[in-house]
Design a protein around this motif. Structure first.
Motif, mmCIF file in Angstrom:
data_model
loop_
_atom_site.group_PDB
_atom_site.id
_atom_site.type_symbol
_atom_site.label_atom_id
_atom_site.label_comp_id
_atom_site.label_asym_id
_atom_site.label_seq_id
_atom_site.Cartn_x
_atom_site.Cartn_y
_atom_site.Cartn_z
ATOM 1 N N GLY A 92 -91.713 -41.136 -142.903
ATOM 2 C CA GLY A 92 -92.894 -40.524 -142.301
ATOM 3 C C GLY A 92 -92.693 -39.062 -141.973
ATOM 4 N N ALA A 93 -91.428 -38.631 -141.824
ATOM 5 C CA ALA A 93 -91.165 -37.207 -141.604
ATOM 6 C C ALA A 93 -91.514 -36.440 -142.875
ATOM 7 C CB ALA A 93 -89.697 -36.994 -141.229
ATOM 8 N N HIS A 94 -91.876 -35.185 -142.716
ATOM 9 C CA HIS A 94 -92.274 -34.409 -143.888
ATOM 10 C C HIS A 94 -91.138 -33.561 -144.445
ATOM 11 C CE1 HIS A 94 -96.554 -35.421 -144.023
ATOM 12 N NE2 HIS A 94 -96.482 -35.499 -142.712
ATOM 13 N N HIS A 95 -90.019 -33.497 -143.758
ATOM 14 C CA HIS A 95 -88.851 -32.844 -144.338
ATOM 15 C C HIS A 95 -87.591 -33.376 -143.657
ATOM 16 C CE1 HIS A 95 -89.304 -30.259 -140.769
ATOM 17 N NE2 HIS A 95 -87.996 -30.031 -140.890
ATOM 18 N N ALA A 96 -86.464 -33.268 -144.368
ATOM 19 C CA ALA A 96 -85.177 -33.724 -143.857
ATOM 20 C C ALA A 96 -84.082 -32.804 -144.382
ATOM 21 C CB ALA A 96 -84.903 -35.164 -144.298
ATOM 22 N N GLU A 97 -83.043 -32.585 -143.584
ATOM 23 C CA GLU A 97 -81.913 -31.779 -144.038
ATOM 24 C C GLU A 97 -81.279 -32.446 -145.247
ATOM 25 O OE1 GLU A 97 -79.089 -31.039 -141.000
ATOM 26 O OE2 GLU A 97 -80.496 -30.022 -139.671
ATOM 27 N N ALA A 98 -80.970 -31.636 -146.268
ATOM 28 C CA ALA A 98 -80.360 -32.183 -147.478
ATOM 29 C C ALA A 98 -78.842 -32.217 -147.382
ATOM 30 C CB ALA A 98 -80.796 -31.378 -148.702
ATOM 31 N N ILE A 99 -78.248 -31.194 -146.749
ATOM 32 C CA ILE A 99 -76.793 -31.081 -146.631
ATOM 33 C C ILE A 99 -76.449 -30.749 -145.184
ATOM 34 C CG2 ILE A 99 -74.754 -29.770 -147.354
ATOM 35 C CD1 ILE A 99 -76.134 -29.293 -150.037
ATOM 36 N N GLY A 100 -75.505 -31.487 -144.632
ATOM 37 C CA GLY A 100 -75.094 -31.216 -143.250
ATOM 38 C C GLY A 100 -74.249 -29.956 -143.151
ATOM 39 N N ILE A 101 -73.096 -29.950 -143.825
ATOM 40 C CA ILE A 101 -72.182 -28.802 -143.806
ATOM 41 C C ILE A 101 -71.717 -28.525 -145.231
ATOM 42 C CG2 ILE A 101 -69.982 -27.895 -142.956
ATOM 43 C CD1 ILE A 101 -70.269 -29.689 -140.536
ATOM 44 N N ALA A 102 -71.702 -27.252 -145.613
ATOM 45 C CA ALA A 102 -71.200 -26.831 -146.924
ATOM 46 C C ALA A 102 -70.098 -25.796 -146.725
ATOM 47 C CB ALA A 102 -72.327 -26.245 -147.779
ATOM 48 N N HIS A 103 -69.014 -25.949 -147.471
ATOM 49 C CA HIS A 103 -67.908 -24.985 -147.406
ATOM 50 C C HIS A 103 -67.527 -24.607 -148.830
ATOM 51 C CE1 HIS A 103 -64.376 -22.881 -145.976
ATOM 52 N NE2 HIS A 103 -63.637 -23.544 -146.848
ATOM 53 N N ALA A 104 -67.518 -23.295 -149.122
ATOM 54 C CA ALA A 104 -67.198 -22.807 -150.464
ATOM 55 C C ALA A 104 -66.104 -21.746 -150.387
ATOM 56 C CB ALA A 104 -68.448 -22.221 -151.129
ATOM 57 N N GLN A 105 -65.236 -21.733 -151.391
ATOM 58 C CA GLN A 105 -64.201 -20.701 -151.468
ATOM 59 C C GLN A 105 -63.766 -20.510 -152.915
ATOM 60 O OE1 GLN A 105 -60.705 -21.853 -149.291
ATOM 61 N NE2 GLN A 105 -60.308 -23.663 -150.540
ATOM 62 N N ASP A 106 -63.158 -19.346 -153.176
ATOM 63 C CA ASP A 106 -62.607 -19.036 -154.496
ATOM 64 C C ASP A 106 -61.323 -18.241 -154.276
ATOM 65 O OD1 ASP A 106 -62.043 -18.309 -157.109
ATOM 66 O OD2 ASP A 106 -64.144 -18.040 -157.635
ATOM 67 N N VAL A 107 -60.188 -18.794 -154.694
ATOM 68 C CA VAL A 107 -58.895 -18.190 -154.367
ATOM 69 C C VAL A 107 -58.656 -16.865 -155.065
ATOM 70 C CG1 VAL A 107 -57.845 -20.406 -153.847
ATOM 71 C CG2 VAL A 107 -57.744 -19.523 -156.187
ATOM 72 N N ASP A 108 -59.363 -16.603 -156.171
ATOM 73 C CA ASP A 108 -59.099 -15.357 -156.896
ATOM 74 C C ASP A 108 -60.337 -14.494 -157.080
ATOM 75 O OD1 ASP A 108 -60.434 -16.881 -158.726
ATOM 76 O OD2 ASP A 108 -58.799 -17.018 -160.172
ATOM 77 N N LEU A 181 -80.854 -26.099 -147.422
ATOM 78 C CA LEU A 181 -81.657 -26.968 -148.279
ATOM 79 C C LEU A 181 -82.323 -28.074 -147.473
ATOM 80 C CD1 LEU A 181 -79.356 -27.408 -151.407
ATOM 81 C CD2 LEU A 181 -81.646 -26.408 -151.403
ATOM 82 N N VAL A 182 -83.583 -28.334 -147.769
ATOM 83 C CA VAL A 182 -84.308 -29.438 -147.145
ATOM 84 C C VAL A 182 -85.000 -30.250 -148.228
ATOM 85 C CG1 VAL A 182 -84.658 -28.333 -144.907
ATOM 86 C CG2 VAL A 182 -86.320 -27.954 -146.748
ATOM 87 N N LEU A 183 -85.110 -31.542 -147.956
ATOM 88 C CA LEU A 183 -85.891 -32.438 -148.803
ATOM 89 C C LEU A 183 -87.277 -32.541 -148.196
ATOM 90 C CD1 LEU A 183 -86.034 -34.602 -151.114
ATOM 91 C CD2 LEU A 183 -85.375 -36.268 -149.375
ATOM 92 N N GLU A 184 -88.300 -32.217 -148.982
ATOM 93 C CA GLU A 184 -89.668 -32.247 -148.493
ATOM 94 C C GLU A 184 -90.487 -33.262 -149.276
ATOM 95 O OE1 GLU A 184 -91.138 -28.280 -148.878
ATOM 96 O OE2 GLU A 184 -90.343 -27.643 -146.937
ATOM 97 N N SER A 185 -91.621 -33.661 -148.671
ATOM 98 C CA SER A 185 -92.540 -34.569 -149.349
ATOM 99 C C SER A 185 -93.943 -33.986 -149.327
ATOM 100 C CB SER A 185 -92.536 -35.947 -148.673
ATOM 101 O OG SER A 185 -93.496 -36.792 -149.275
ATOM 102 N N GLY A 186 -94.584 -33.999 -150.480
ATOM 103 C CA GLY A 186 -95.969 -33.569 -150.561
ATOM 104 C C GLY A 186 -96.946 -34.694 -150.295
ATOM 105 N N ASP A 187 -96.410 -35.910 -150.069
ATOM 106 C CA ASP A 187 -97.262 -37.057 -149.761
ATOM 107 C C ASP A 187 -97.756 -36.947 -148.315
ATOM 108 O OD1 ASP A 187 -98.104 -39.752 -148.963
ATOM 109 O OD2 ASP A 187 -97.272 -40.372 -150.894
ATOM 110 N N PRO A 188 -99.051 -37.172 -148.067
ATOM 111 C CA PRO A 188 -99.560 -37.083 -146.689
ATOM 112 C C PRO A 188 -98.845 -38.024 -145.721
ATOM 113 C CG PRO A 188 -101.374 -37.139 -148.264
ATOM 114 C CD PRO A 188 -100.134 -37.424 -149.047
ATOM 115 N N SER A 189 -98.319 -39.130 -146.213
ATOM 116 C CA SER A 189 -97.629 -40.080 -145.340
ATOM 117 C C SER A 189 -96.177 -39.706 -145.098
ATOM 118 C CB SER A 189 -97.703 -41.491 -145.929
ATOM 119 O OG SER A 189 -97.065 -41.532 -147.199
ATOM 120 N N GLY A 190 -95.704 -38.601 -145.687
ATOM 121 C CA GLY A 190 -94.346 -38.134 -145.456
ATOM 122 C C GLY A 190 -93.329 -38.793 -146.367
#
Length: 310
Positions: A92-108, A181-190
């Protein structure tokens, strides 16, 4: 045979490192001798090979040295990514978090070049979007805030289920965009109950791709507040239709009552009304306030419709 000036973290495929850092290599192991550089190291090493010969009879010796170089070409390492799932959302919610925590790195590399984000298991109306960044057009491209990252193809994953990011930005900046990033719904019912999957691949500025990482977006089913029985305390009752002229009596223990002893109570019921009447009393709605009398009988409450107590 000795090899001098080998870096501390480098290793030869044959021979023994001496306390002074010099490597001693038997003459028979010189063929195919390899040098293993330190991890993620590239550049040129300036080494010296030293050979010593000894006379068998006299014991005299002579030493000859010759410098040489070993060049290690850089090898591009792919970026690394870790993701943590967000907390469950409710249907029924119209959006939800897609990712809680993201960590990125590149050693070079201090810069990444892009990312590919995929949505699978989507329900009709589902789409991916970004929350917290303003999208704006710049030279015909859809840019994400001031990150320098382009949202290729415009906003939203739509039916394709894919978002493509492009542009040179730090790993930390890409991680922040992923966390928005969030997951959304275009449906009126969420959003409908169920599980979706978000997959991410990072690409560095030289084109090396990370291992694909993914998290689930879980949307839990929420029961309707009107579904099921009407609750009174810990007991559940169906709505009751009174017969003509009948009364409803409800007894229930007070929350603070001690029901371990034998509490008793008594009353006399007097009913006034026309016995010939065929009309029905209204349905007793136990979850609604009532104007009927409530009398305390020791540790019990008695709720009686049209009741006279004596």
């Amino acid at each position: 045979m000795s090899i001098l000036n080998v870096p501390k973290d480098a290793v030869l495929s044959h021979g023994t490192r001496q306390p002074d850092g010099t490597w001693t290599v038997p003459a028979g192991d010189l063929t195919g001798l390899k040098l293993l550089p330190p991890a993620d190291w590239s550049g040129t090493m300036h080494l010296t090979v030293q050979a010593t010969s000894t006379e068998t009879g006299s014991g005299g010796s002579a030493t000859s040295s010759k410098p040489f170089t070993v060049t290690v070409e850089p090898v591009n390492d792919a970026p690394e990514l870790s993701l943590t799932a967000a907390e469950h959302a409710e249907s029924g919610a119209h959006h939800a978090e897609a990712i809680g925590i993201a960590h990125a790195q590149d050693v070079d590399s201090t810069q990444l070049g892009g990312a590919v984000i995929t949505l699978s298991g989507a329900q009709p109306g589902d789409r991916l979007d970004l929350d917290g960044f303003t999208l704006h057009s710049e030279n015909g491209r859809t840019m994400i805030g001031d990150t320098g990252i382009e949202l290729v193809g415009g906003a939203g994953a739509g039916d394709a289920g894919t978002l493509t990011l492009s542009g040179h930005a730090s790993p930390e900046t890409y991680a922040a965009v992923l966390q928005s990033l969030v997951l959304e719904s275009g449906d009126p019912s969420g959003l409908g109950a169920g599980t979706r999957n978000i997959g991410v691949v990072l690409i560095d500025s030289d084109g090396a791709a990370s291992t694909r990482q993914s998290v689930d977006v879980v949307v839990d089913q929420v029961e309707s507040a009107e579904a099921g029985n009407h609750n009174i305390g810990a007991a559940a009752y169906e709505p009751t239709q009174n017969d003509a002229g009948s009364d409803v009596i409800l007894l229930m223990a007070d929350e603070s009552a001690d029901t371990s002893h034998g509490a008793t109570g008594s009353w006399t019921e007097q009913i006034d009304g026309d016995p010939s009447s065929t009309s029905s009393d209204p349905v007793a709605a136990f979850d609604q306030p009532t104007a009927d009398n409530i009398q305390t009988v020791d540790d019990l409450h008695a709720d009686a419709s049209r009741m006279h107590w004596s």
